[in-house]
Scaffold this motif. Structure first.
Motif, PDB file in Angstrom:
ATOM      1  N   PHE A   4      -2.187 -24.301 -12.880  1.00  0.00           N
ATOM      2  CA  PHE A   4      -1.078 -23.388 -12.689  1.00  0.00           C
ATOM      3  C   PHE A   4       0.253 -24.132 -12.605  1.00  0.00           C
ATOM      4  O   PHE A   4       0.311 -25.284 -12.209  1.00  0.00           O
ATOM      5  N   GLU A   5       1.311 -23.419 -12.957  1.00  0.00           N
ATOM      6  CA  GLU A   5       2.660 -23.979 -12.902  1.00  0.00           C
ATOM      7  C   GLU A   5       3.016 -24.341 -11.458  1.00  0.00           C
ATOM      8  O   GLU A   5       2.728 -23.596 -10.525  1.00  0.00           O
ATOM      9  N   THR A   6       3.627 -25.500 -11.283  1.00  0.00           N
ATOM     10  CA  THR A   6       4.088 -25.929  -9.963  1.00  0.00           C
ATOM     11  C   THR A   6       5.582 -25.679  -9.868  1.00  0.00           C
ATOM     12  O   THR A   6       6.325 -25.935 -10.812  1.00  0.00           O
ATOM     13  N   GLU A   7       6.003 -25.154  -8.733  1.00  0.00           N
ATOM     14  CA  GLU A   7       7.420 -24.900  -8.522  1.00  0.00           C
ATOM     15  C   GLU A   7       7.819 -25.448  -7.150  1.00  0.00           C
ATOM     16  O   GLU A   7       7.041 -25.384  -6.200  1.00  0.00           O
ATOM     17  N   GLU A   8       9.017 -25.999  -7.081  1.00  0.00           N
ATOM     18  CA  GLU A   8       9.526 -26.570  -5.833  1.00  0.00           C
ATOM     19  C   GLU A   8      10.734 -25.773  -5.365  1.00  0.00           C
ATOM     20  O   GLU A   8      11.540 -25.327  -6.179  1.00  0.00           O
ATOM     21  N   PHE A   9      10.852 -25.618  -4.041  1.00  0.00           N
ATOM     22  CA  PHE A   9      11.967 -24.897  -3.438  1.00  0.00           C
ATOM     23  C   PHE A   9      12.554 -25.749  -2.328  1.00  0.00           C
ATOM     24  O   PHE A   9      11.825 -26.385  -1.565  1.00  0.00           O
ATOM     25  N   ALA A  10      13.868 -25.725  -2.226  1.00  0.00           N
ATOM     26  CA  ALA A  10      14.579 -26.454  -1.170  1.00  0.00           C
ATOM     27  C   ALA A  10      14.608 -25.602   0.096  1.00  0.00           C
ATOM     28  O   ALA A  10      14.424 -24.378   0.050  1.00  0.00           O
ATOM     29  N   ASP A  11      14.856 -26.242   1.221  1.00  0.00           N
ATOM     30  CA  ASP A  11      14.953 -25.547   2.497  1.00  0.00           C
ATOM     31  C   ASP A  11      15.956 -24.394   2.403  1.00  0.00           C
ATOM     32  O   ASP A  11      17.078 -24.559   1.929  1.00  0.00           O
ATOM     33  N   GLY A  12      15.518 -23.206   2.794  1.00  0.00           N
ATOM     34  CA  GLY A  12      16.383 -22.033   2.797  1.00  0.00           C
ATOM     35  C   GLY A  12      16.495 -21.301   1.475  1.00  0.00           C
ATOM     36  O   GLY A  12      17.080 -20.217   1.410  1.00  0.00           O
ATOM     37  N   SER A  64       7.826  -6.180  -1.124  1.00  0.00           N
ATOM     38  CA  SER A  64       8.199  -5.437   0.074  1.00  0.00           C
ATOM     39  C   SER A  64       9.149  -6.221   0.958  1.00  0.00           C
ATOM     40  O   SER A  64       9.928  -5.644   1.706  1.00  0.00           O
ATOM     41  N   PHE A  65       9.039  -7.549   0.913  1.00  0.00           N
ATOM     42  CA  PHE A  65       9.824  -8.412   1.776  1.00  0.00           C
ATOM     43  C   PHE A  65      10.443  -9.541   0.960  1.00  0.00           C
ATOM     44  O   PHE A  65       9.964  -9.871  -0.115  1.00  0.00           O
ATOM     45  N   SER A  66      11.457 -10.152   1.517  1.00  0.00           N
ATOM     46  CA  SER A  66      12.028 -11.365   0.924  1.00  0.00           C
ATOM     47  C   SER A  66      11.288 -12.559   1.509  1.00  0.00           C
ATOM     48  O   SER A  66      10.777 -12.495   2.631  1.00  0.00           O
ATOM     49  N   VAL A  67      11.225 -13.646   0.748  1.00  0.00           N
ATOM     50  CA  VAL A  67      10.544 -14.867   1.192  1.00  0.00           C
ATOM     51  C   VAL A  67      11.463 -16.047   0.897  1.00  0.00           C
ATOM     52  O   VAL A  67      12.015 -16.144  -0.190  1.00  0.00           O
ATOM     53  N   ARG A  68      11.603 -16.946   1.899  1.00  0.00           N
ATOM     54  CA  ARG A  68      12.418 -18.146   1.689  1.00  0.00           C
ATOM     55  C   ARG A  68      11.654 -19.365   2.189  1.00  0.00           C
ATOM     56  O   ARG A  68      10.817 -19.282   3.092  1.00  0.00           O
ATOM     57  N   ALA A  69      11.973 -20.492   1.565  1.00  0.00           N
ATOM     58  CA  ALA A  69      11.336 -21.760   1.923  1.00  0.00           C
ATOM     59  C   ALA A  69      11.793 -22.197   3.312  1.00  0.00           C
ATOM     60  O   ALA A  69      12.957 -22.059   3.667  1.00  0.00           O
ATOM     61  N   LYS A  70      10.851 -22.710   4.079  1.00  0.00           N
ATOM     62  CA  LYS A  70      11.148 -23.306   5.377  1.00  0.00           C
ATOM     63  C   LYS A  70      10.916 -24.802   5.198  1.00  0.00           C
ATOM     64  O   LYS A  70       9.785 -25.259   5.161  1.00  0.00           O
ATOM     65  N   GLY A  71      11.985 -25.537   5.025  1.00  0.00           N
ATOM     66  CA  GLY A  71      11.867 -26.940   4.638  1.00  0.00           C
ATOM     67  C   GLY A  71      11.585 -27.004   3.152  1.00  0.00           C
ATOM     68  O   GLY A  71      11.571 -25.992   2.449  1.00  0.00           O
ATOM     69  N   ALA A  72      11.347 -28.217   2.656  1.00  0.00           N
ATOM     70  CA  ALA A  72      10.988 -28.374   1.244  1.00  0.00           C
ATOM     71  C   ALA A  72       9.604 -27.775   1.043  1.00  0.00           C
ATOM     72  O   ALA A  72       8.707 -27.962   1.863  1.00  0.00           O
ATOM     73  N   MET A  73       9.426 -27.032  -0.042  1.00  0.00           N
ATOM     74  CA  MET A  73       8.162 -26.352  -0.279  1.00  0.00           C
ATOM     75  C   MET A  73       7.749 -26.522  -1.735  1.00  0.00           C
ATOM     76  O   MET A  73       8.571 -26.405  -2.638  1.00  0.00           O
ATOM     77  N   VAL A  74       6.473 -26.823  -1.942  1.00  0.00           N
ATOM     78  CA  VAL A  74       5.902 -26.957  -3.281  1.00  0.00           C
ATOM     79  C   VAL A  74       4.740 -25.968  -3.359  1.00  0.00           C
ATOM     80  O   VAL A  74       3.904 -25.899  -2.449  1.00  0.00           O
TER      81      VAL A  74
END
Length: 117
Positions: A4-12, A64-74
């Motif tokens: 599967f595709e990997t995606e990275e998100f920054a804190d917040g 239904s909800f919004s989701v945000r990264a808490k810290g760096a997230m992969v």
């Protein structure tokens, strides 16, 4: 999960917002996310080794909800069709059962949001 595709998100960083079309399910490989109510309040946290965005299993599902990264997230990003296909390899009934459970969860979430407003 390697296919599967990997995606990275920054804190917040927002992964998705409430009302978005639910096109992917996510599996957290590293880090965590926060599930946000309409008010922006954190109502839950999901950590490494867990998944979120299950609404993607529903055809035409909406977040239904919004989701945000808490810290760096992969995370691994799994498309709706891929997730449904994976489930049917185990049993053709799994998608139907999961869809029913997700619809029930969505109704519960909507009622919960109304009572908190």
């Amino acid at each position: 999960m390697a296919d599967f595709e990997t995606e990275e998100f920054a804190d917040g960083q927002l992964v998705f917002s409430a009302g978005d079309y639910a096109s992917h399910l996510f599996y957290i490989k590293q880090g965590a996310v926060q599930i946000l109510a309409e008010s922006g309040a954190v109502i839950a946290e999901v950590a490494q080794g867990q998944s979120f965005g299950e609404t993607a299993i529903l055809k035409g599902g909406v977040r239904s909800f919004s989701v945000r990264a808490k810290g760096a997230m992969v995370c691994s990003k799994i498309g709706s069709d891929e997730a449904a296909q994976l489930l049917t390899t185990y049993s053709p009934f799994l998608v139907t059962i999961l869809e029913a459970l997700l619809l029930q969860q969505n109704m519960h979430n909507k009622l919960r949001q109304r009572s908190e407003a």
